[in-house]
Scaffold this active site. Structure first.
Site, PDB file in Angstrom:
ATOM      1  CB  THR A   1       3.070  16.131 -20.628  1.00 41.76           C
ATOM      2  OG1 THR A   1       4.407  15.717 -20.975  1.00 41.76           O
ATOM      3  CG2 THR A   1       2.985  17.648 -20.759  1.00 41.76           C
ATOM      4  NE  ARG A   2       8.057  11.727 -19.809  1.00 37.80           N
ATOM      5  CZ  ARG A   2       9.323  11.378 -19.616  1.00 37.80           C
ATOM      6  NH1 ARG A   2       9.710  10.124 -19.815  1.00 37.80           N
ATOM      7  NH2 ARG A   2      10.208  12.267 -19.199  1.00 37.80           N
ATOM      8  CG  MET A   3       3.125  13.019 -13.807  1.00 40.04           C
ATOM      9  SD  MET A   3       3.821  11.515 -13.093  1.00 40.04           S
ATOM     10  CE  MET A   3       2.832  11.334 -11.621  1.00 40.04           C
TER      11      MET A   3
END
Length: 260
Positions: A15-17
């Site tokens: 998700t942090r991408m």
């Protein structure tokens, strides 16, 4: 190497991408992260690679399936921890002789030479489990390797470290080599009795200790080689690291690069 299998963990969303593209399909130069890991596995002598997919599994399969021989897929429908992820490969790999490497699909800088040395260490020391480790700064938030008389007795997550353990610098990189049968036997005993309600692969180490099996650690010199990529900052840093590695090889071979 007929008796070497590899499980590549590639089910996470990342998700942090900040992207609809699964994390392991983001590219470092001309290849996806997971391609680097699969290629290094085969170059190190793997006879078979099982990729554990989950988030956008169809997309990940489509990128991988036609590129390699002897690649299989296991599907982790719910992301319930690393132990649960490896367990999805049970129908493909359980009850088979030999070794199994468990590698992270988001660590594309792993070298075939490092994997070969890792495997050789596991064999020469007659281990049932070998954890790839590296030294880190004591403030780094990675799980630590706990040892007694050269036996790894456990892996303690940073948040769970006792005061007496906080000066330990040997950390778990998340890459493992197992006796295949011993791995799946231990995995069958892992529970999700923890705060996250997840099945942790690291719990296998304690189970193997109770079974009297030999568990060891193989320390590598450069943590950058196995660090996972969780965001675009780390992706850029890994790209720079690989560029430097490639350029260094050219420079040592006599190539002039005006601006490496």
């Amino acid at each position: 190497m007929e008796n070497l299998k590899v499980v590549v963990l590639a089910a996470g969303q990342g998700t942090r991408m900040k992207s609809e593209v699964p994390k392991v399909l983001h590219r470092v130069f001309d290849k996806t992260m997971v391609d680097y890991v699969i290629e290094a596995s085969y170059e190190a002598g793997a006879s078979e690679v099982c990729v554990v997919v989950g988030h956008q599994s169809a997309m990940v399969k489509a990128v991988i399936k036609d590129k390699y021989d002897n690649v299989s897929f296991a599907v982790q429908k719910e992301q319930l921890g690393t132990g649960h992820a490896v367990l999805q490969a049970k129908d493909i790999l359980a009850n088979r002789d030999g070794m199994t490497l468990v590698l992270c699909g988001d660590a594309p800088l792993i070298r075939k030479e490092t994997l070969k040395e890792f495997i050789a260490y596991h064999q020469e020391h007659h281990n049932q489990a070998t954890i790839m480790s590296a030294d880190c700064d004591p403030s780094t938030h990675y799980g630590r390797i706990i040892k007694e008389n050269d036996q790894v007795t456990g892996i303690v997550e940073f948040k769970d470290l006792l005061e007496s353990q906080k000066d330990i610098t040997e950390m778990n990189t998340g890459e493992y080599c197992f006796d295949n049968k011993a791995l799946f036997e231990a995995l069958s005993q892992v529970t999700n009795d923890n705060a996250q309600n997840e099945y942790y692969l690291t719990d296998v180490i304690g189970i193997m200790n109770h079974q009297g099996l030999k568990v060891d650690a193989y320390k590598i010199d450069d943590f950058d080689e196995v660090g996972g990529i969780n965001d675009r900052v780390a992706l850029a840093q890994s790209t720079q690291f690989l560029r430097d590695r490639i350029n260094r090889e050219h420079l040592l071979n006599g190539v002039t690069i005006v601006d490496p």
